[in-house]
Design a protein around this motif. Structure first.
Motif, PDB file in Angstrom:
ATOM      1  N   ILE A   4      40.546  34.603  43.835  1.00 43.63           N
ATOM      2  CA  ILE A   4      39.450  35.548  43.612  1.00 43.63           C
ATOM      3  C   ILE A   4      39.985  36.674  42.739  1.00 43.63           C
ATOM      4  N   ALA A   5      39.335  36.885  41.580  1.00 46.23           N
ATOM      5  CA  ALA A   5      39.846  37.869  40.619  1.00 46.23           C
ATOM      6  C   ALA A   5      38.683  38.649  40.020  1.00 46.23           C
ATOM      7  N   ARG A   6      38.980  39.858  39.589  1.00 48.11           N
ATOM      8  CA  ARG A   6      37.999  40.701  38.918  1.00 48.11           C
ATOM      9  C   ARG A   6      38.183  40.564  37.407  1.00 48.11           C
ATOM     10  N   GLY A   7      37.057  40.273  36.720  1.00 46.96           N
ATOM     11  CA  GLY A   7      37.119  40.133  35.271  1.00 46.96           C
ATOM     12  C   GLY A   7      37.074  41.479  34.550  1.00 46.96           C
ATOM     13  N   ASP A   8      37.181  41.430  33.231  1.00 47.50           N
ATOM     14  CA  ASP A   8      37.146  42.659  32.436  1.00 47.50           C
ATOM     15  C   ASP A   8      35.809  43.386  32.560  1.00 47.50           C
ATOM     16  N   ASP A   9      34.738  42.619  32.851  1.00 50.16           N
ATOM     17  CA  ASP A   9      33.423  43.242  32.999  1.00 50.16           C
ATOM     18  C   ASP A   9      33.188  43.783  34.400  1.00 50.16           C
ATOM     19  N   GLY A  10      34.191  43.677  35.272  1.00 50.00           N
ATOM     20  CA  GLY A  10      34.078  44.193  36.632  1.00 50.00           C
ATOM     21  C   GLY A  10      33.531  43.199  37.637  1.00 50.00           C
ATOM     22  N   ALA A  11      33.096  42.024  37.190  1.00 47.79           N
ATOM     23  CA  ALA A  11      32.543  41.026  38.110  1.00 47.79           C
ATOM     24  C   ALA A  11      33.674  40.251  38.777  1.00 47.79           C
ATOM     25  N   TRP A  12      33.488  39.949  40.035  1.00 47.68           N
ATOM     26  CA  TRP A  12      34.459  39.166  40.783  1.00 47.68           C
ATOM     27  C   TRP A  12      34.091  37.686  40.710  1.00 47.68           C
ATOM     28  N   VAL A  13      35.123  36.848  40.526  1.00 46.32           N
ATOM     29  CA  VAL A  13      34.915  35.408  40.341  1.00 46.32           C
ATOM     30  C   VAL A  13      35.871  34.653  41.256  1.00 46.32           C
ATOM     31  N   ALA A  14      35.349  33.598  41.909  1.00 42.03           N
ATOM     32  CA  ALA A  14      36.174  32.699  42.714  1.00 42.03           C
ATOM     33  C   ALA A  14      36.457  31.453  41.902  1.00 42.03           C
ATOM     34  N   GLU A  15      37.730  31.072  41.776  1.00 45.67           N
ATOM     35  CA  GLU A  15      38.138  29.920  40.979  1.00 45.67           C
ATOM     36  C   GLU A  15      38.871  28.909  41.858  1.00 45.67           C
ATOM     37  N   ASP A  16      38.461  27.644  41.743  1.00 44.16           N
ATOM     38  CA  ASP A  16      39.125  26.565  42.487  1.00 44.16           C
ATOM     39  C   ASP A  16      40.486  26.296  41.875  1.00 44.16           C
ATOM     40  N   LEU A  17      41.509  26.130  42.726  1.00 42.85           N
ATOM     41  CA  LEU A  17      42.874  25.888  42.258  1.00 42.85           C
ATOM     42  C   LEU A  17      43.255  24.415  42.372  1.00 42.85           C
ATOM     43  N   GLY A  18      42.268  23.537  42.271  1.00 43.47           N
ATOM     44  CA  GLY A  18      42.566  22.097  42.311  1.00 43.47           C
ATOM     45  C   GLY A  18      42.540  21.516  43.711  1.00 43.47           C
ATOM     46  N   SER A  19      41.761  22.114  44.613  1.00 43.79           N
ATOM     47  CA  SER A  19      41.681  21.615  45.992  1.00 43.79           C
ATOM     48  C   SER A  19      40.870  20.330  46.052  1.00 43.79           C
ATOM     49  N   VAL A  20      41.010  19.588  47.152  1.00 40.17           N
ATOM     50  CA  VAL A  20      40.268  18.348  47.355  1.00 40.17           C
ATOM     51  C   VAL A  20      38.800  18.628  47.655  1.00 40.17           C
TER      52      VAL A  20
END
Length: 335
Positions: free
Chosen positions: A61-77
């Motif tokens: 979970i990371a905050r982008g340059d525009d301030g929005a938070w994004v959840a990214e899958d790390l290759g899970s099943v």
């Protein structure tokens, strides 16, 4: 402090990450002190999730340059899914009302300035134990009275103790089962409340049962006694609904419909069974229990009227036996 310093030096509102259990109750809240965190079962994650359906390194979970938070899958099943949807996604923007599912674990963000519901008043209800015990004592007294009124032989203690012990064991088992269900689904056993519900339900039915037997005998209304099973099913449905409402005061129309359907099914099946039994055995509806003659209100039928009715019935039966069945004499006339 309701602001945090971002990596680029800008100030931003503090963010809290809520971790939700399988029943969507909040398990924990973690304040995000950086612009990116990793989540999974491995201990080198920023946040460790105790869920066997979550990968060792499941998402970021990371905050982008525009301030929005994004959840990214790390290759899970099992991937990431937005609650209420079925399709998995590689990247999900976390809005104010977005809940992301990783395995069976829910994740959502909360802003520090977000409004929370008003404080609920702390209500300390009176203990239900005393009232439940009063209901049980009255129930035992009614049952004892019914046994005593129906006594036709020499009184024996075992005849009185066995039914009361059976009722006590049934109440204990029934209350324990509902308390366990309540503990699983609501987090509180509420043993006293469930004991009061079953005790009050049994007391209400016992009152109806006793008075229906007395009324049927006193007034010669056998239907009062022969339809007690209808009251039993209705009392059972009412008790079940009260238990379900005590566990959670939600979806009451659905719960009411379920218990009403159960009662209707039970009444219908038992009515059909009794009707079939009486049709096959020719058994007339009679009272199942004798009562003291002193409570009889309707006067007994005179002997002359009783024997006159029997004579008329005997004459009709003799006449029917002497007549040939209609159509039997012509059965072979065309052969």
């Amino acid at each position: 402090m309701d602001e945090v310093k971002r990596a680029d030096g800008k100030r931003a509102d503090a963010i809290w990450l809520e971790i939700l259990g399988r029943h969507r109750d909040v398990v924990s809240r973690t304040r995000l002190a950086s612009d990116a965190v990793t989540l999974g079962r491995a201990y080198d994650n920023d946040i460790v999730l105790d869920d066997p359906h979550v990968a060792a390194h499941h998402l970021r979970i990371a905050r982008g340059d525009d301030g929005a938070w994004v959840a990214e899958d790390l290759g899970s099943v099992n991937g990431l899914v937005v609650e209420g949807e079925r399709a998995r996604r590689e990247r999900i923007v976390l809005g104010d009302a977005t809940t992301v599912l990783a395995g069976h674990t829910g994740l959502r963000l909360r802003h520090a300035g977000e409004a929370v519901p008003a404080e609920l008043p702390l209500v300390r209800s009176a203990p239900r134990w005393p009232l439940a015990i009063v209901c049980i004592v009255l129930l035992f007294a009614l049952e004892w009275l019914g046994l005593w009124l129906g006594e036709t032989g020499e009184p024996k203690l075992i005849r009185y103790l066995t039914p009361l012990a059976t009722i006590a064991i049934a109440i204990a088992v029934w209350t324990t089962l509902w308390s366990v269900v309540s503990r699983v689904f609501s987090g509180h056993a509420r043993f006293g409340l469930h004991l009061l519900i079953v005790a009050a339900g049994l007391l209400a039915f016992s009152l109806y049962d006793q008075f229906s037997d007395l009324g049927a005998f006193a007034l010669s209304w056998t239907r009062l006694s022969n339809t007690v099973y209808v009251a039993a099913w209705l009392a059972f449905a009412a008790v079940c609904f009260a238990h379900l409402r005590a566990i959670a005061n939600t979806k009451l129309p659905l719960k009411a419909a379920a218990v009403i359907a159960l009662a209707a099914l039970g009444i219908t099946m038992q009515s059909l069974k009794l009707s079939d039994w009486r049709a096959n055995s020719g058994q007339a509806a009679t009272l199942q229990k004798l009562e003291p003659p002193s409570i009889r209100i309707v006067s007994a039928q005179a002997e002359s009227a009783f024997f006159a009715t029997n004579d008329a019935l005997k004459a009709a039966l003799d006449k029917a036996r002497s007549e040939e069945p209609a159509g039997d004499g012509d059965s072979g006339s065309d052969d």
